[in-house]
Design a protein around this motif. Structure first.
Motif, short mmCIF file in Angstrom:
data_model
loop_
_atom_site.label_atom_id
_atom_site.label_comp_id
_atom_site.label_asym_id
_atom_site.label_seq_id
_atom_site.Cartn_x
_atom_site.Cartn_y
_atom_site.Cartn_z
N MET B 119 0.77 -1.15 -0.08
CA MET B 119 -0.01 0.10 -0.11
C MET B 119 0.82 1.45 0.08
N LEU B 120 1.76 1.32 -1.02
CA LEU B 120 2.69 2.49 -0.89
C LEU B 120 1.96 3.52 -1.41
N TYR B 121 2.14 4.74 -0.46
CA TYR B 121 1.57 6.18 -0.91
C TYR B 121 2.26 6.64 -2.17
N PRO B 122 1.47 7.26 -3.05
CA PRO B 122 -0.17 7.42 -2.92
C PRO B 122 -0.96 6.40 -3.72
N LEU B 123 -0.45 5.07 -3.77
CA LEU B 123 -1.26 4.11 -4.74
C LEU B 123 -2.48 3.97 -4.23
N PRO B 124 -2.68 3.75 -3.03
CA PRO B 124 -4.16 3.51 -2.60
C PRO B 124 -5.16 4.44 -2.97
N PHE B 125 -4.94 5.86 -3.50
CA PHE B 125 -5.55 7.03 -3.60
C PHE B 125 -5.33 7.46 -4.85
N THR B 126 -4.66 7.26 -5.71
CA THR B 126 -4.53 8.10 -7.11
C THR B 126 -4.79 7.05 -7.99
N GLY B 127 -5.59 7.65 -9.15
CA GLY B 127 -5.89 7.11 -10.30
C GLY B 127 -6.43 5.54 -9.95
N THR B 128 -7.15 5.53 -8.98
CA THR B 128 -7.46 4.02 -8.59
C THR B 128 -9.23 3.56 -9.31
N TYR B 129 -9.37 2.19 -9.54
CA TYR B 129 -10.68 1.84 -10.04
C TYR B 129 -11.59 1.57 -8.84
N TRP B 130 -11.19 1.33 -7.99
CA TRP B 130 -12.16 0.92 -6.87
C TRP B 130 -12.62 2.05 -5.99
N PRO B 131 -13.76 1.72 -5.29
CA PRO B 131 -14.29 3.15 -4.50
C PRO B 131 -13.49 3.39 -3.22
N THR B 132 -13.55 4.58 -2.71
CA THR B 132 -12.69 4.93 -1.82
C THR B 132 -13.09 4.34 -0.61
N TRP B 133 -14.31 3.98 -0.38
CA TRP B 133 -14.59 3.08 0.98
C TRP B 133 -13.67 1.87 0.84
N ALA B 134 -13.39 1.31 -0.18
CA ALA B 134 -12.67 -0.01 -0.46
C ALA B 134 -11.24 0.28 0.19
N THR B 135 -10.64 1.34 -0.22
CA THR B 135 -9.35 1.84 0.63
C THR B 135 -9.47 2.07 1.92
N GLY B 136 -10.42 2.69 2.46
CA GLY B 136 -10.66 2.71 3.85
C GLY B 136 -10.80 1.43 4.66
N ALA B 137 -11.53 0.71 3.92
CA ALA B 137 -11.76 -0.59 4.70
C ALA B 137 -10.39 -1.54 4.85
N TRP B 138 -9.58 -1.35 3.67
CA TRP B 138 -8.29 -1.85 3.86
C TRP B 138 -7.27 -1.32 4.82
N LEU B 139 -7.25 -0.10 4.63
CA LEU B 139 -6.43 0.63 5.82
C LEU B 139 -6.98 0.35 7.28
N VAL B 140 -8.15 0.29 7.61
CA VAL B 140 -8.68 -0.14 8.94
C VAL B 140 -8.29 -1.72 9.18
N GLY B 141 -8.60 -2.27 8.23
CA GLY B 141 -8.35 -3.78 8.49
C GLY B 141 -7.00 -3.92 8.64
N THR B 142 -6.03 -3.32 7.99
CA THR B 142 -4.46 -3.71 8.33
C THR B 142 -4.01 -2.98 9.62
N ALA B 143 -4.58 -1.80 10.09
CA ALA B 143 -4.47 -1.19 11.34
C ALA B 143 -4.90 -2.29 12.38
N LEU B 144 -6.13 -2.85 12.22
CA LEU B 144 -6.61 -3.96 13.31
C LEU B 144 -5.61 -5.11 13.30
N VAL B 145 -5.04 -5.39 12.10
CA VAL B 145 -4.03 -6.62 12.21
C VAL B 145 -2.80 -6.29 13.05
#
Ligand code: HEM
Lengths: 249, 489
Positions: B119-145
């Motif tokens: 998840m190298l910055y800014p890859l999760p945010f720029t030019g993505t094809y997935w909705p922003t909530w998916a980025t959020g779910a990923w970030l929260v998920g990895t933080a919980l791990v």
């Protein structure tokens, strides 16, 4: 057992007083890095106070809730350091002081809860809160340093016969080209403002590796980890413009 | 120092099996994901690139979390034999892991997140094809791990500090510096597996702090896009966490060697001064070795690259050499019988040595110029993960099952399992090595030649691994169902 607790409470008192400084000084304009470093200093005092106050009898079994609190507190402190340009808290002295008190509370909790959980753990969890603030100082809310102003480079001519090589920008020095603008907003963050490379590779002299057509093809269909901007973010014309700009680096 | 109290073995074992079973179940699922990707790179079937990167993100984080969870379970049990541990904390950390994995799955399955596990910055945010909530779910998920991991580290650190009388005792400082006086007082240094646990806990807390710093910064950036983040800073912290997290899986699993091989050979694996020094090296250097991920970053200071090169050598080489040397001495002329347990533990050592050597080569700057971001990188880490960590874990599982049942597996099963898991695994990683040496880039959904041809051979190897693992699973269930025995296998 009581002495460390008294020292801890004194240290906590000092930290709270320092946290209230914005009330005396009014709005403070500080670079983000220095601001985070001052937060780290507050956290040192708060976490130390927490450790000293949190000491407990090692033989009693501690509740698991303590370790969860000790791990979550540094995260809450980080959230309070939210370096937003329009932060309400930052602009109002009372809000700013309130934010600092929150940071102190989190630092205290990190040290206290860790030490309540098991002797010695408070040093680790309090240290974790301080380390987060120290690390944050170098990138959280801090933009990468800019090397060369993009306005200095203009787009080269695409006319057949034109060299298409390095453009000194002498023809229109004041106006950044469309390609340069796109580069600055989408590419510079990884490849560097002057194409010197940051987390992405350097694009200096990219023209010796790829011609314009190949550069366009790459931008349209890049390989990860480079993101694909076309066609969702950039149009075909944008891609051509930025590829042309890259050829000048 | 005497233990304050010791956890009941039944409680320790229950925690261990919960963690190991969860880890191995995730591992099997991720293996299927891995086979689907390698087969697609071979051109056997087609996975559309967007889906490929979602699967790659899932496979990367899923496999590492699986191995971490299994390793933490083993270490928890081994520490619980030395001192009292509260099982509620272990289950709490486990709940964080499960919640984190659930968020990650949500981000991938309906969300199509695909910015890879790093998840190298800014890859999760720029030019993505997935909705922003998916980025959020990923970030929260990895933080919980990460939080689950840190809770585990906090508990083990606290328990070890209490048991061995502070950090000096845990790290056997007196034993090394005042060896004679220590021996005269009849003191005992901690057993070898305790170093694995302590280094995991200490480095885990440092790496987790770095990971959560960048993780929280990215969550803030997700909520508030005006917040600036320095990408070089983010890359440093991401790799500080990621490299350490991935590497620690090996150091956790090595505990299986320290405790499992002695059970097989009926000889003890003793703590020695060189072993402690080697673990000190790992403690210090594993968290700074990550600089080798930034050799190609022109803006990173040159001196840090040299630090990364040296640290890569010092973190890996001493502990590999001393552990393997000790293990070989243990087995030599011990009359050890080859059961599935001892076989996996021993072959795991081979994977560790080969994968470690390939890693050291890649972290040597003149070689890295050619190998950087080629398939050599997944080659080395699949060797030490699949042929090292996974085999150590399986070895440890079987040593326990065999000991409990007082029985072991027949020769046919051993051959099938060995050929499948070790032989198939070797074929699988060979595909990566040759492709990497030929300059085929890593992380390409569609590879340039000779990538697809080699991917075909590698997929055969991966399918053999799957078949071998099915045999292993069958055998594990058979042994687990046998009545408990007091007689050694
Ligand atoms: C036979 C079993 C496996 C198969 C078929 C498999 C397959 C793959 C494939 C095809 C890739 C992408 C390589 C590339 O093009 O860059 C990959 C990456 C990866 N694998 Fe595996 N793998 C297996 C086992 C494992 C194991 C056991 C682990 C860890 C315990 C693991 C961890 C990873 C990681 C961390 C990545 C990197 C993801 C990234 O680049 O972001 N794999 N694997």
């Amino acid at each position: 057992m009581r002495r460390p607790r008294v020292v801890g409470l004194v240290v906590l008192g000092v930290a709270v007083l320092v946290a209230g400084l914005p009330l005396l000084r009014g709005p403070i304009e500080l670079p983000v890095t220095q601001h985070h470093l001052l937060h780290a200093a507050l956290l040192v005092g708060a976490a130390l106070a927490g450790v000293l106050c949190g000491r407990r009898d090692a033989l009693r079994r501690a509740s698991p809730a303590w370790i969860v609190l000790a791990m979550i507190a540094p995260i809450l402190a980080m959230l309070l350091m939210w370096p937003s340009a329009y932060s309400f808290f930052e602009q109002h002295p009372a809000g700013h002081a309130f934010e600092h008190v929150g940071i102190v509370a989190c630092g205290f909790l990190a040290g206290f809860a860790g030490e309540r959980f098991a002797a010695g753990v408070g040093w680790a969890t309090g240290g974790s809160a301080v380390l987060m603030a120290l690390l944050a100082a170098f990138g959280f809310g801090v933009a990468p340093p800019t090397a060369v102003p993009i306005a200095a480079v203009a787009e080269p001519s695409l006319q057949p016969g034109a060299s298409g090589r390095r453009n000194t920008g002498a023809s229109s020095p004041a106006q950044p080209s469309h390609g340069a603008m796109i580069y600055a907003t989408n590419c510079a963050v990884c490849h560097g403002t002057a194409g010197e490379g940051v987390s992405g590779p350097s694009l200096k002299d990219e023209r010796t590796r790829k011609n314009l057509r190949q550069t366009i093809e790459w931008i349209e269909n890049p390989a990860p980890p480079m993101p694909k901007f076309y066609p969702a973010v950039l149009t075909a014309a944008d891609v051509r413009a930025v590829a042309t700009y890259v050829q000048t680096l | 120092m005497k233990p304050l109290s010791v956890t009941l073995p039944a409680i320790g074992l229950r925690v261990m099996w919960t963690y190991i079973a969860t880890g191995l179940a995730i591992f099997l699922l991720m293996l299927l994901v891995g086979i689907s990707m390698r087969g697609s790179q071979a051109g056997w079937w087609t996975i559309e690139p967007g889906t490929f990167y979602s699967l790659l993100s899932l496979h990367g984080i899923g496999m590492l979390t699986a191995m971490v969870v299994a390793g933490l379970g083993t270490l928890w049990y081994l520490v619980s034999r030395e001192t009292g541990l509260d099982a509620r904390v272990a289950y709490l950390a486990y709940a964080f892991f499960v919640a984190g994995v659930a968020c990650v799955i949500v981000s991938i399955v309906p969300g199509h997140y695909g910015a890879l596990w790093s998840m190298l910055y800014p890859l999760p945010f720029t030019g993505t094809y997935w909705p922003t909530w998916a980025t959020g779910a990923w970030l929260v998920g990895t933080a919980l791990v990460m939080l689950g991991f840190m809770i585990w580290c906090g508990q083990i650190l606290g328990a070890l500090l209490a048991r061995y009388g502070g950090l000096g005792g845990v790290l056997a400082v007196d034993y090394v510096l005042h060896n004679r006086a220590f021996a005269k007082l009849d003191h005992e240094p901690p057993p070898p597996q305790i170093f694995a646990a302590a280094i995991t806990a200490i480095d885990g807390l440092i790496a987790g702090t770095a990971g959560l710093t960048v993780g929280v910064a990215l969550i803030v950036r997700w909520l508030d896009p005006t917040v600036a983040i320095d990408p070089l800073w983010a890359k440093n912290l991401t790799y500080l966490f990621g490299h350490t997290f991935a590497n620690l899986t090996m150091y956790m699993a090595v505990a299986g060697i320290y405790v499992g091989l002695p059970i097989c050979t009926r000889r003890a694996y003793h703590t020695s001064v060189p072993l402690v020094l080697a673990w000190w090296g790992t403690l210090l250097f594993v968290i700074i070795a990550y600089f080798h991920h930034l050799y190609m970053d022109f803006v990173q200071a040159e001196s840090l690259k040299l630090v990364g090169e040296l640290a890569s050598f010092l973190a890996a080489i001493p502990v590999v050499v001393i552990t393997v040397y000790g293990a070989v001495l243990l087995v030599h002329r011990s009359g050890m019988r080859w059961t599935l347990g001892s076989m996996f533990l021993f072959t795991g050592l081979i994977g560790w040595v080969v994968g470690g050597a390939a890693a050291v080569l890649d972290s040597t700057i003149p070689f890295n110029v050619d190998l950087h971001n080629t398939l050599w990188v997944p080659a080395h880490f699949h060797t030490y993960l699949l042929e090292g960590v996974v085999l150590f874990t399986l070895g440890w599982v079987f040593v326990n099952l065999e000991q409990r049942a007082g029985a072991s597996s027949g020769a046919l099963i051993r051959w099938l399992a060995g050929l499948g898991v070790f032989g198939g695994g070797a074929l699988f990683v060979l595909g990566f090595y040759i492709a990497g040496a030929a300059g085929v880039p890593r992380r390409y959904a569609v590879e340039p030649p000779p990538g697809p041809y080699l991917a075909g051979i590698a997929t055969v190897g991966a399918i053999l691994v799957l078949v071998g693992l099915l045999v292993v699973a069958y055998e594990a269930l058979r042994l687990a169902r046998l009545p408990r025995s007091e007689v050694a296998p």
